[in-house]
Design a protein around this motif. Sequence first.
Motif, short mmCIF file in Angstrom:
data_model
loop_
_atom_site.label_atom_id
_atom_site.label_comp_id
_atom_site.label_asym_id
_atom_site.label_seq_id
_atom_site.Cartn_x
_atom_site.Cartn_y
_atom_site.Cartn_z
N ALA A 219 0.82 -1.20 0.00
CA ALA A 219 0.00 0.00 0.00
C ALA A 219 0.86 1.25 0.00
N LEU A 220 1.89 1.27 0.84
CA LEU A 220 2.78 2.45 0.89
C LEU A 220 3.55 2.62 -0.41
N GLU A 221 3.96 1.52 -1.01
CA GLU A 221 4.65 1.60 -2.30
C GLU A 221 3.77 2.26 -3.34
N ARG A 222 2.49 1.92 -3.35
CA ARG A 222 1.56 2.50 -4.32
C ARG A 222 1.34 3.98 -4.06
N ILE A 223 1.18 4.34 -2.80
CA ILE A 223 0.98 5.75 -2.48
C ILE A 223 2.22 6.56 -2.86
N ARG A 224 3.39 6.06 -2.49
CA ARG A 224 4.63 6.78 -2.82
C ARG A 224 4.83 6.92 -4.32
N GLY A 225 4.35 5.94 -5.07
CA GLY A 225 4.45 6.00 -6.53
C GLY A 225 3.29 6.73 -7.18
N ARG A 226 2.35 7.23 -6.36
CA ARG A 226 1.15 7.92 -6.88
C ARG A 226 0.52 7.08 -7.99
N TYR A 227 0.15 5.86 -7.63
CA TYR A 227 -0.23 4.85 -8.62
C TYR A 227 -1.54 5.14 -9.33
N ILE A 228 -2.39 6.01 -8.77
CA ILE A 228 -3.59 6.44 -9.48
C ILE A 228 -3.44 7.91 -9.86
N SER A 229 -4.05 8.26 -10.99
CA SER A 229 -3.85 9.62 -11.50
C SER A 229 -4.40 10.69 -10.56
N THR A 230 -5.41 10.35 -9.77
CA THR A 230 -5.99 11.36 -8.87
C THR A 230 -4.97 11.88 -7.87
N LEU A 231 -4.05 11.04 -7.45
CA LEU A 231 -3.02 11.50 -6.51
C LEU A 231 -2.14 12.58 -7.13
N HIS A 232 -2.05 12.61 -8.45
CA HIS A 232 -1.29 13.65 -9.14
C HIS A 232 -2.08 14.95 -9.24
N LEU A 233 -3.37 14.90 -8.95
CA LEU A 233 -4.20 16.10 -9.01
C LEU A 233 -4.29 16.83 -7.67
N LEU A 234 -3.79 16.20 -6.62
CA LEU A 234 -3.79 16.85 -5.31
C LEU A 234 -2.65 17.86 -5.21
N PRO A 235 -2.87 18.97 -4.54
CA PRO A 235 -1.75 19.86 -4.23
C PRO A 235 -0.69 19.10 -3.44
N GLU A 236 0.56 19.51 -3.59
CA GLU A 236 1.66 18.77 -2.99
C GLU A 236 1.54 18.68 -1.47
N ASP A 237 1.06 19.73 -0.83
CA ASP A 237 0.96 19.68 0.63
C ASP A 237 -0.09 18.66 1.08
N GLU A 238 -1.18 18.53 0.34
CA GLU A 238 -2.20 17.54 0.67
C GLU A 238 -1.69 16.13 0.45
N TYR A 239 -0.96 15.95 -0.65
CA TYR A 239 -0.40 14.62 -0.90
C TYR A 239 0.58 14.23 0.21
#
Length: 244
Positions: free
Chosen positions: A196-216
Motif C-alpha cells: 500500500a505504501l509503495e503504491r501511495i509513494r508512486g502515486r499509482y492512481i492519476s488522482t493522486l497527481h491532481l492533489l496539491p503537494e501539501d495535501e499529498y
Amino acid sequence: MSAQPDFAPLAQSYDELRPRDDDWWELLDVLVREGDLAGRRLLDLGCGTGALAEALDERGARVWGVDASDAMLEVARARLPARVPVRRGEAERLPFRDGWFERVVARLVVHLVDRPRAFAEAVRVLGPDGRAVLATMDPAHFDTFWLNRLFPRLEEIDRARFPTAAALSEELAGAGFRAVRVVRLGQRGAFTRERALERIRGRYISTLHLLPEDEYRAGLERAERELPASVEYAREWLVAIAER
C-alpha cells in the motif's frame, strides 16, 4: 490543481504499481466476453503501456493502440510485437479512417477524456455492427475507497471525474450508439501495508497527481503512521457495452 494528470512520470513504474493480477484478468474476461473481442479488428483506446493490447493480441484479436502520452507509448512499443501498432493520438480526434474497426475497447479511460467528443469518434471509426466496450469505476467504488480517509478530498475529485451508469449510457446514446447496456463487477481483496505504501509513494492512481503537494504529503505521512499490516480493498466496476 491541474485539469488532467501528466502520465509521463507514471510511465516507467505504471505496470509495477498496477500489475496484471487476478482482478485484472477477471476484468479482461468480462471485456472479452461482453465486447465479443476475440479475433476482432479492434482499437485499444488509451492503450497506455500496452498491457491490455498485449493480452488481447494473445487472444487472437487484431489490435491497434492509441494514446495521448508519448511516455506511455514508449513503454508500449517496447513490450508489444510489431504486429500490434500503436500511434499517438487523442480520443477526441482519432488518427484512423471511418469504419476501420470492428470493436473499440477502453479500460479506465473515460474519466480522462471529453466523453461526448471521444464517443462520437468511436462511432466514426467503427464499421457496421461495430461495438464499444468501456470499463470504468462505478461511483459506488468511492463510497469505501481505502485511500479516502488518508486523502480527504480524493473522493470529491473522483466523483467529479467518473460518470454514473446513467450518465455513461446517456452520453453513449447521445454520441450515436444504440442498445447501450451496463454490467457491474465487484472485486474484493487485500494487500500488505508495504505494498500500500509503495503504491501511495508512486502515486499509482492519476488522482493522486491532481492533489496539491501539501495535501499529498500530509496523506502520505498519515498512511505511514496509520496503515494496518493488511489493507482490505473493494473495487466496483461499470462495464458499458454499446452497439454502433
